[in-house]
Design an enzyme around this catalytic site. Sequence first.
Site, PDB file in Angstrom:
ATOM      1  N   CYS A  55       0.823  -1.229   0.000  1.00  0.00           N
ATOM      2  CA  CYS A  55       0.000   0.000   0.000  1.00  0.00           C
ATOM      3  C   CYS A  55       0.849   1.267   0.000  1.00  0.00           C
ATOM      4  CB  CYS A  55      -0.938   0.009   1.203  1.00  0.00           C
ATOM      5  SG  CYS A  55      -2.025  -1.413   1.224  1.00  0.00           S
ATOM      6  N   ASN A 113     -10.254  -0.068  -0.001  1.00  0.00           N
ATOM      7  CA  ASN A 113      -8.799  -0.021   0.102  1.00  0.00           C
ATOM      8  C   ASN A 113      -8.201  -0.413  -1.250  1.00  0.00           C
ATOM      9  OD1 ASN A 113      -6.092  -0.444   0.564  1.00  0.00           O
ATOM     10  ND2 ASN A 113      -6.368  -1.632   2.446  1.00  0.00           N
ATOM     11  N   HIS A 163      -3.218   6.932   3.531  1.00  0.00           N
ATOM     12  CA  HIS A 163      -3.672   5.701   2.872  1.00  0.00           C
ATOM     13  C   HIS A 163      -5.095   5.392   3.348  1.00  0.00           C
ATOM     14  CE1 HIS A 163      -4.072   1.754   1.384  1.00  0.00           C
ATOM     15  NE2 HIS A 163      -3.881   1.136   2.536  1.00  0.00           N
TER      16      HIS A 163
HETATM   17  O1  UT7 Z   1      -3.875  -1.489   3.685  1.00  0.00           O
HETATM   18  C1  UT7 Z   1      -3.441  -2.081   4.878  1.00  0.00           C
HETATM   19  C2  UT7 Z   1      -4.054  -3.415   4.954  1.00  0.00           C
HETATM   20  N1  UT7 Z   1      -5.136  -3.730   5.749  1.00  0.00           N
HETATM   21  C3  UT7 Z   1      -5.676  -3.021   6.768  1.00  0.00           C
HETATM   22  O2  UT7 Z   1      -5.324  -1.919   7.085  1.00  0.00           O
HETATM   23  C4  UT7 Z   1      -6.758  -3.676   7.559  1.00  0.00           C
HETATM   24  C5  UT7 Z   1      -6.649  -3.419   9.029  1.00  0.00           C
HETATM   25  N2  UT7 Z   1      -7.670  -4.066   9.808  1.00  0.00           N
HETATM   26  C6  UT7 Z   1      -8.976  -3.711   9.737  1.00  0.00           C
HETATM   27  O3  UT7 Z   1      -9.347  -2.829   8.988  1.00  0.00           O
HETATM   28  C7  UT7 Z   1      -9.942  -4.425  10.639  1.00  0.00           C
HETATM   29  O4  UT7 Z   1      -9.242  -5.223  11.567  1.00  0.00           O
HETATM   30  C8  UT7 Z   1     -10.982  -5.284   9.874  1.00  0.00           C
HETATM   31  C9  UT7 Z   1     -11.961  -4.394   9.162  1.00  0.00           C
HETATM   32  C10 UT7 Z   1     -10.291  -6.205   8.902  1.00  0.00           C
HETATM   33  C11 UT7 Z   1     -11.785  -6.147  10.864  1.00  0.00           C
HETATM   34  O5  UT7 Z   1     -12.403  -5.331  11.836  1.00  0.00           O
HETATM   35  P1  UT7 Z   1     -12.291  -5.712  13.372  1.00  0.00           P
HETATM   36  O6  UT7 Z   1     -13.099  -4.744  14.131  1.00  0.00           O
HETATM   37  O7  UT7 Z   1     -10.838  -5.814  13.700  1.00  0.00           O
HETATM   38  O8  UT7 Z   1     -13.040  -7.112  13.420  1.00  0.00           O
HETATM   39  P2  UT7 Z   1     -12.472  -8.528  13.882  1.00  0.00           P
HETATM   40  O9  UT7 Z   1     -11.430  -9.027  12.953  1.00  0.00           O
HETATM   41  O10 UT7 Z   1     -12.103  -8.413  15.328  1.00  0.00           O
HETATM   42  O11 UT7 Z   1     -13.744  -9.450  13.712  1.00  0.00           O
HETATM   43  C12 UT7 Z   1     -14.887  -9.289  14.525  1.00  0.00           C
HETATM   44  C13 UT7 Z   1     -15.929 -10.290  14.103  1.00  0.00           C
HETATM   45  C14 UT7 Z   1     -15.421 -11.732  14.004  1.00  0.00           C
HETATM   46  O12 UT7 Z   1     -16.438 -12.565  14.515  1.00  0.00           O
HETATM   47  P3  UT7 Z   1     -16.325 -13.179  15.990  1.00  0.00           P
HETATM   48  O13 UT7 Z   1     -15.071 -13.995  15.970  1.00  0.00           O
HETATM   49  O14 UT7 Z   1     -16.250 -12.000  16.914  1.00  0.00           O
HETATM   50  O15 UT7 Z   1     -17.578 -13.987  16.116  1.00  0.00           O
HETATM   51  C15 UT7 Z   1     -15.304 -11.961  12.506  1.00  0.00           C
HETATM   52  O16 UT7 Z   1     -15.512 -13.304  12.162  1.00  0.00           O
HETATM   53  O17 UT7 Z   1     -16.445  -9.948  12.812  1.00  0.00           O
HETATM   54  C16 UT7 Z   1     -16.441 -11.124  11.982  1.00  0.00           C
HETATM   55  N3  UT7 Z   1     -16.263 -10.704  10.600  1.00  0.00           N
HETATM   56  C17 UT7 Z   1     -17.302 -10.338   9.823  1.00  0.00           C
HETATM   57  N4  UT7 Z   1     -18.620 -10.274  10.047  1.00  0.00           N
HETATM   58  C18 UT7 Z   1     -19.406  -9.830   9.056  1.00  0.00           C
HETATM   59  C19 UT7 Z   1     -15.113 -10.583   9.910  1.00  0.00           C
HETATM   60  N5  UT7 Z   1     -15.391 -10.127   8.659  1.00  0.00           N
HETATM   61  C20 UT7 Z   1     -16.730  -9.969   8.592  1.00  0.00           C
HETATM   62  C21 UT7 Z   1     -17.599  -9.524   7.590  1.00  0.00           C
HETATM   63  N6  UT7 Z   1     -18.923  -9.476   7.856  1.00  0.00           N
HETATM   64  N7  UT7 Z   1     -17.162  -9.141   6.365  1.00  0.00           N
END
Ligand code: UT7
Length: 322
Positions: free
Chosen positions: A113, A279, A249
């Site tokens: 990125c 993104n 970014h």
């Molecule tokens: O360009 C640089 C590269 N990437 C990034 O910068 C990404 C950085 N990270 C993020 O943006 C966030 O961590 C995410 C958006 C990827 C995830 O958000 P989060 O608040 O950290 O959620 P999480 O990973 O803690 O997941 C929470 C819950 C999980 O369920 P459980 O285990 O709590 O039951 C996931 O399974 O949300 C679930 N989940 C979803 N639910 C609905 C994960 N993806 C999805 C989805 N829809 N698409």
Amino acid sequence: MIYSRIAGTGRYLPERILTNADLEKMVDTSDEWIRSRTGIEQRHVAGENELTSDLCVNAAKVAIEEAGITVEDIDLIVVGTTSPDLIFPNIATIIQHKMGIPACAAFSIEAACTGFIYALSSADKFIRSGDTKCALVIGAEIITKLIDWDDRSTCVLFGDGAGAVVLQPSDEQGIISTHLGADGQYKDLLYYPVGVSSNLAAAGTGDSRIMMSGNEVFKVAVKTLSAVAQEALDANGLSLEDVDWLIPHQANLRIIQATAKRLDMPMEKIIQTVQIHGNTSAASVPMALDVGIRDGRIRRGQTLLLEAFGGGFTWGSVLLKY
Ligand code: UT7
């Protein structure tokens, strides 16, 4: 003193828009989850036969027109991308041929990125050394081709696009400073498991998808993006009040908000496109820059701070007078 100055910008987004409602039909997700966790409402997805170089050419044409130059003027092409058309030749040479740009130095940089920030910083050095008179600098991705559309934790995040900048020498202040960094110890938090010397046979199979520890990446991203902005200001004896626009970014609205909070920067001074672009990796900063310029918020003479963070981890900033 020679500065490099942005003479023109352009962006190109593929026609097809994938909304959160579309994704609800593909994986177990919801518009509410995607909006509240990421801020993303829609993203653009390239067509099956569309190439990253096609996106680049379309963005570059606009930047060239805006700069009031012709392809004959260009003597350097630098492209930041993680999703080139081919492993080789490098995408900058493909763009050169497609656009009829005469023989010149043309290379690509892979810094995930942060690719565009690395590319812009490199082109700045070529111009300030006197080697280059007119650089075409692009950040572009068709990152959706690396997506596993069954993996809801990543497929909702990414989009495709290209942003281009024409950079020329000037006596007036342009790019003030650039700062680049990387720390390879974080590789396992964000990577794509297929390369040439490893796992080539997995390309196109179920084992080839973006691997990301979202939570961990989130935390390091916020810390790094605020530190990177502060580093650029400290190096120039400036404070955030001296910056008219922060162009970070665009990975996640919550990352942008948390960075703004750490820096004590009002959200009104931050260009935000993650809602409509998703993104787009290396394309996100140059496209956000172009959006701000086109809609009239960014004006000549203003001070801009561009910054990015990505896989590696890599990071970097460019402080400039537009
Ligand atoms: O360009 C640089 C590269 N990437 C990034 O910068 C990404 C950085 N990270 C993020 O943006 C966030 O961590 C995410 C958006 C990827 C995830 O958000 P989060 O608040 O950290 O959620 P999480 O990973 O803690 O997941 C929470 C819950 C999980 O369920 P459980 O285990 O709590 O039951 C996931 O399974 O949300 C679930 N989940 C979803 N639910 C609905 C994960 N993806 C999805 C989805 N829809 N698409």
